[in-house]
Design a protein around this motif. Structure first.
Motif, PDB file in Angstrom:
ATOM      1  N   LEU A 102       0.820  -1.209   0.000  1.00 56.47           N
ATOM      2  CA  LEU A 102       0.000   0.000   0.000  1.00 56.47           C
ATOM      3  C   LEU A 102       0.852   1.256   0.000  1.00 56.47           C
ATOM      4  O   LEU A 102       0.546   2.232  -0.692  1.00 56.47           O
ATOM      5  CB  LEU A 102      -0.940  -0.004   1.206  1.00 56.47           C
ATOM      6  CG  LEU A 102      -2.084  -1.009   1.168  1.00 56.47           C
ATOM      7  CD1 LEU A 102      -2.775  -1.053   2.519  1.00 56.47           C
ATOM      8  CD2 LEU A 102      -3.056  -0.659   0.067  1.00 56.47           C
ATOM      9  N   GLY A 103       1.937   1.227   0.777  1.00 54.70           N
ATOM     10  CA  GLY A 103       2.836   2.381   0.807  1.00 54.70           C
ATOM     11  C   GLY A 103       3.506   2.611  -0.535  1.00 54.70           C
ATOM     12  O   GLY A 103       3.619   3.761  -0.994  1.00 54.70           O
ATOM     13  N   ALA A 104       3.955   1.551  -1.178  1.00 56.08           N
ATOM     14  CA  ALA A 104       4.591   1.686  -2.487  1.00 56.08           C
ATOM     15  C   ALA A 104       3.600   2.220  -3.513  1.00 56.08           C
ATOM     16  O   ALA A 104       3.936   3.096  -4.322  1.00 56.08           O
ATOM     17  CB  ALA A 104       5.145   0.337  -2.934  1.00 56.08           C
ATOM     18  N   GLY A 105       2.375   1.712  -3.471  1.00 53.69           N
ATOM     19  CA  GLY A 105       1.358   2.211  -4.394  1.00 53.69           C
ATOM     20  C   GLY A 105       1.043   3.675  -4.166  1.00 53.69           C
ATOM     21  O   GLY A 105       0.883   4.439  -5.121  1.00 53.69           O
ATOM     22  N   GLY A 106       0.981   4.085  -2.911  1.00 55.42           N
ATOM     23  CA  GLY A 106       0.720   5.491  -2.607  1.00 55.42           C
ATOM     24  C   GLY A 106       1.842   6.408  -3.051  1.00 55.42           C
ATOM     25  O   GLY A 106       1.601   7.487  -3.610  1.00 55.42           O
ATOM     26  N   VAL A 107       3.085   5.982  -2.850  1.00 52.48           N
ATOM     27  CA  VAL A 107       4.230   6.801  -3.263  1.00 52.48           C
ATOM     28  C   VAL A 107       4.284   6.918  -4.781  1.00 52.48           C
ATOM     29  O   VAL A 107       4.514   8.003  -5.331  1.00 52.48           O
ATOM     30  CB  VAL A 107       5.543   6.218  -2.691  1.00 52.48           C
ATOM     31  CG1 VAL A 107       6.756   6.852  -3.321  1.00 52.48           C
ATOM     32  CG2 VAL A 107       5.575   6.392  -1.188  1.00 52.48           C
ATOM     33  N   VAL A 108       4.072   5.819  -5.477  1.00 52.01           N
ATOM     34  CA  VAL A 108       4.089   5.857  -6.944  1.00 52.01           C
ATOM     35  C   VAL A 108       2.936   6.703  -7.460  1.00 52.01           C
ATOM     36  O   VAL A 108       3.099   7.461  -8.423  1.00 52.01           O
ATOM     37  CB  VAL A 108       4.036   4.427  -7.529  1.00 52.01           C
ATOM     38  CG1 VAL A 108       3.797   4.452  -9.022  1.00 52.01           C
ATOM     39  CG2 VAL A 108       5.325   3.698  -7.223  1.00 52.01           C
ATOM     40  N   ALA A 109       1.769   6.614  -6.837  1.00 55.58           N
ATOM     41  CA  ALA A 109       0.624   7.410  -7.269  1.00 55.58           C
ATOM     42  C   ALA A 109       0.886   8.904  -7.083  1.00 55.58           C
ATOM     43  O   ALA A 109       0.399   9.722  -7.871  1.00 55.58           O
ATOM     44  CB  ALA A 109      -0.617   6.999  -6.511  1.00 55.58           C
ATOM     45  N   LEU A 110       1.658   9.250  -6.074  1.00 51.51           N
ATOM     46  CA  LEU A 110       1.991  10.661  -5.863  1.00 51.51           C
ATOM     47  C   LEU A 110       3.045  11.171  -6.844  1.00 51.51           C
ATOM     48  O   LEU A 110       3.017  12.328  -7.251  1.00 51.51           O
ATOM     49  CB  LEU A 110       2.486  10.881  -4.433  1.00 51.51           C
ATOM     50  CG  LEU A 110       1.446  10.863  -3.335  1.00 51.51           C
ATOM     51  CD1 LEU A 110       2.114  10.964  -1.974  1.00 51.51           C
ATOM     52  CD2 LEU A 110       0.453  11.999  -3.514  1.00 51.51           C
ATOM     53  N   SER A 111       3.964  10.306  -7.232  1.00 54.30           N
ATOM     54  CA  SER A 111       5.105  10.774  -8.018  1.00 54.30           C
ATOM     55  C   SER A 111       4.997  10.504  -9.521  1.00 54.30           C
ATOM     56  O   SER A 111       5.634  11.203 -10.302  1.00 54.30           O
ATOM     57  CB  SER A 111       6.390  10.137  -7.486  1.00 54.30           C
ATOM     58  OG  SER A 111       6.321   8.736  -7.617  1.00 54.30           O
ATOM     59  N   PRO A 121       3.046   9.979 -13.387  1.00 49.52           N
ATOM     60  CA  PRO A 121       1.908  10.588 -14.106  1.00 49.52           C
ATOM     61  C   PRO A 121       0.600   9.896 -13.725  1.00 49.52           C
ATOM     62  O   PRO A 121       0.592   8.737 -13.304  1.00 49.52           O
ATOM     63  CB  PRO A 121       2.239  10.334 -15.582  1.00 49.52           C
ATOM     64  CG  PRO A 121       3.698  10.077 -15.622  1.00 49.52           C
ATOM     65  CD  PRO A 121       4.069   9.509 -14.285  1.00 49.52           C
ATOM     66  N   SER A 122      -0.502  10.593 -13.873  1.00 51.84           N
ATOM     67  CA  SER A 122      -1.771  10.098 -13.332  1.00 51.84           C
ATOM     68  C   SER A 122      -2.212   8.756 -13.923  1.00 51.84           C
ATOM     69  O   SER A 122      -2.730   7.915 -13.199  1.00 51.84           O
ATOM     70  CB  SER A 122      -2.866  11.138 -13.529  1.00 51.84           C
ATOM     71  OG  SER A 122      -3.100  11.335 -14.910  1.00 51.84           O
ATOM     72  N   GLY A 169       0.246   6.153 -12.479  1.00 54.83           N
ATOM     73  CA  GLY A 169       0.050   6.095 -11.034  1.00 54.83           C
ATOM     74  C   GLY A 169      -1.235   5.391 -10.651  1.00 54.83           C
ATOM     75  O   GLY A 169      -1.274   4.620  -9.690  1.00 54.83           O
ATOM     76  N   ALA A 170      -2.294   5.624 -11.418  1.00 58.11           N
ATOM     77  CA  ALA A 170      -3.570   4.976 -11.123  1.00 58.11           C
ATOM     78  C   ALA A 170      -3.468   3.470 -11.311  1.00 58.11           C
ATOM     79  O   ALA A 170      -3.964   2.691 -10.490  1.00 58.11           O
ATOM     80  CB  ALA A 170      -4.671   5.552 -12.015  1.00 58.11           C
ATOM     81  N   MET A 171      -2.817   3.058 -12.396  1.00 55.50           N
ATOM     82  CA  MET A 171      -2.683   1.625 -12.655  1.00 55.50           C
ATOM     83  C   MET A 171      -1.839   0.952 -11.575  1.00 55.50           C
ATOM     84  O   MET A 171      -2.196  -0.120 -11.068  1.00 55.50           O
ATOM     85  CB  MET A 171      -2.064   1.391 -14.027  1.00 55.50           C
ATOM     86  CG  MET A 171      -1.961  -0.066 -14.392  1.00 55.50           C
ATOM     87  SD  MET A 171      -3.524  -0.955 -14.350  1.00 55.50           S
ATOM     88  CE  MET A 171      -4.395  -0.187 -15.680  1.00 55.50           C
ATOM     89  N   ILE A 172      -0.727   1.562 -11.199  1.00 55.41           N
ATOM     90  CA  ILE A 172       0.131   0.990 -10.157  1.00 55.41           C
ATOM     91  C   ILE A 172      -0.599   0.943  -8.824  1.00 55.41           C
ATOM     92  O   ILE A 172      -0.503  -0.043  -8.083  1.00 55.41           O
ATOM     93  CB  ILE A 172       1.449   1.792 -10.034  1.00 55.41           C
ATOM     94  CG1 ILE A 172       2.238   1.730 -11.330  1.00 55.41           C
ATOM     95  CG2 ILE A 172       2.273   1.316  -8.855  1.00 55.41           C
ATOM     96  CD1 ILE A 172       2.767   0.369 -11.683  1.00 55.41           C
ATOM     97  N   LEU A 173      -1.352   1.975  -8.514  1.00 60.70           N
ATOM     98  CA  LEU A 173      -2.105   2.001  -7.259  1.00 60.70           C
ATOM     99  C   LEU A 173      -3.149   0.888  -7.226  1.00 60.70           C
ATOM    100  O   LEU A 173      -3.299   0.203  -6.207  1.00 60.70           O
ATOM    101  CB  LEU A 173      -2.768   3.369  -7.060  1.00 60.70           C
ATOM    102  CG  LEU A 173      -3.505   3.565  -5.746  1.00 60.70           C
ATOM    103  CD1 LEU A 173      -2.543   3.424  -4.567  1.00 60.70           C
ATOM    104  CD2 LEU A 173      -4.193   4.908  -5.715  1.00 60.70           C
ATOM    105  N   ILE A 174      -3.844   0.684  -8.327  1.00 64.75           N
ATOM    106  CA  ILE A 174      -4.845  -0.392  -8.389  1.00 64.75           C
ATOM    107  C   ILE A 174      -4.178  -1.750  -8.188  1.00 64.75           C
ATOM    108  O   ILE A 174      -4.676  -2.603  -7.441  1.00 64.75           O
ATOM    109  CB  ILE A 174      -5.614  -0.331  -9.721  1.00 64.75           C
ATOM    110  CG1 ILE A 174      -6.522   0.886  -9.736  1.00 64.75           C
ATOM    111  CG2 ILE A 174      -6.419  -1.605  -9.949  1.00 64.75           C
ATOM    112  CD1 ILE A 174      -7.140   1.190 -11.089  1.00 64.75           C
ATOM    113  N   VAL A 175      -3.044  -1.969  -8.844  1.00 64.49           N
ATOM    114  CA  VAL A 175      -2.336  -3.243  -8.709  1.00 64.49           C
ATOM    115  C   VAL A 175      -1.845  -3.439  -7.276  1.00 64.49           C
ATOM    116  O   VAL A 175      -1.953  -4.539  -6.716  1.00 64.49           O
ATOM    117  CB  VAL A 175      -1.171  -3.318  -9.724  1.00 64.49           C
ATOM    118  CG1 VAL A 175      -0.251  -4.480  -9.417  1.00 64.49           C
ATOM    119  CG2 VAL A 175      -1.706  -3.419 -11.134  1.00 64.49           C
ATOM    120  N   CYS A 176      -1.324  -2.396  -6.661  1.00 66.44           N
ATOM    121  CA  CYS A 176      -0.820  -2.512  -5.291  1.00 66.44           C
ATOM    122  C   CYS A 176      -1.948  -2.760  -4.297  1.00 66.44           C
ATOM    123  O   CYS A 176      -1.799  -3.577  -3.377  1.00 66.44           O
ATOM    124  CB  CYS A 176      -0.036  -1.257  -4.910  1.00 66.44           C
ATOM    125  SG  CYS A 176       1.561  -1.144  -5.717  1.00 66.44           S
TER     126      CYS A 176
END
Length: 120
Positions: A50-59, A61-62, A65-72
């Motif tokens: 969850l932390g990795a997904g949140g950091v990637v979503a912040l840093s 492109p949208s 970041g959205a795809m990585i957050l969903i996967v995480c």
């Protein structure tokens, strides 16, 4: 995207805190408490995801970041679900073992060495 990233980071902190709290408690003789303690590493792994997904979503492109957050988030949910499933199987197995032991007069499954009559 900012809101989803912040929610993911907050969920990571809460999940990690619960995992650390479970690990730092005194070990119990209660089997269910032991199993709940065994889920703590799974909680810590989910917190990292969850932390990795949140950091990637912040840093990132949208769209990325959205795809990585969903996967995480999906990975974290799957990890916790698998850990809980394994723990539930362990509790069920232990309860069945205790019930079999109580039902056979204390012999358990060692019928070859048992001198008691249990009817089977």
């Amino acid at each position: 995207m900012l809101v989803a990233a912040v929610v993911s980071l907050c969920a990571a902190v809460v999940t990690a805190a619960l995992g650390v709290w479970s690990l730092t408690r005194r070990p119990s003789t209660d089997y269910v408490q032991q199993v709940l303690r065994a889920v703590a590493p799974t909680q810590l792994a989910a917190a990292v995801m969850l932390g990795a997904g949140g950091v990637v979503a912040l840093s990132a492109p949208s769209s990325t970041g959205a795809m990585i957050l969903i996967v995480c988030v999906a990975g974290a949910l799957g990890t916790v679900a698998a850990g809980c499933w394994q723990s539930a199987k362990a509790v069920t197995r232990e309860n069945a073992r205790q019930a079999a032991s109580a039902g056979t007069g204390g012999c358990g499954s060692a019928c070859g060495s048992c001198t008691l009559t249990c009817g089977s």
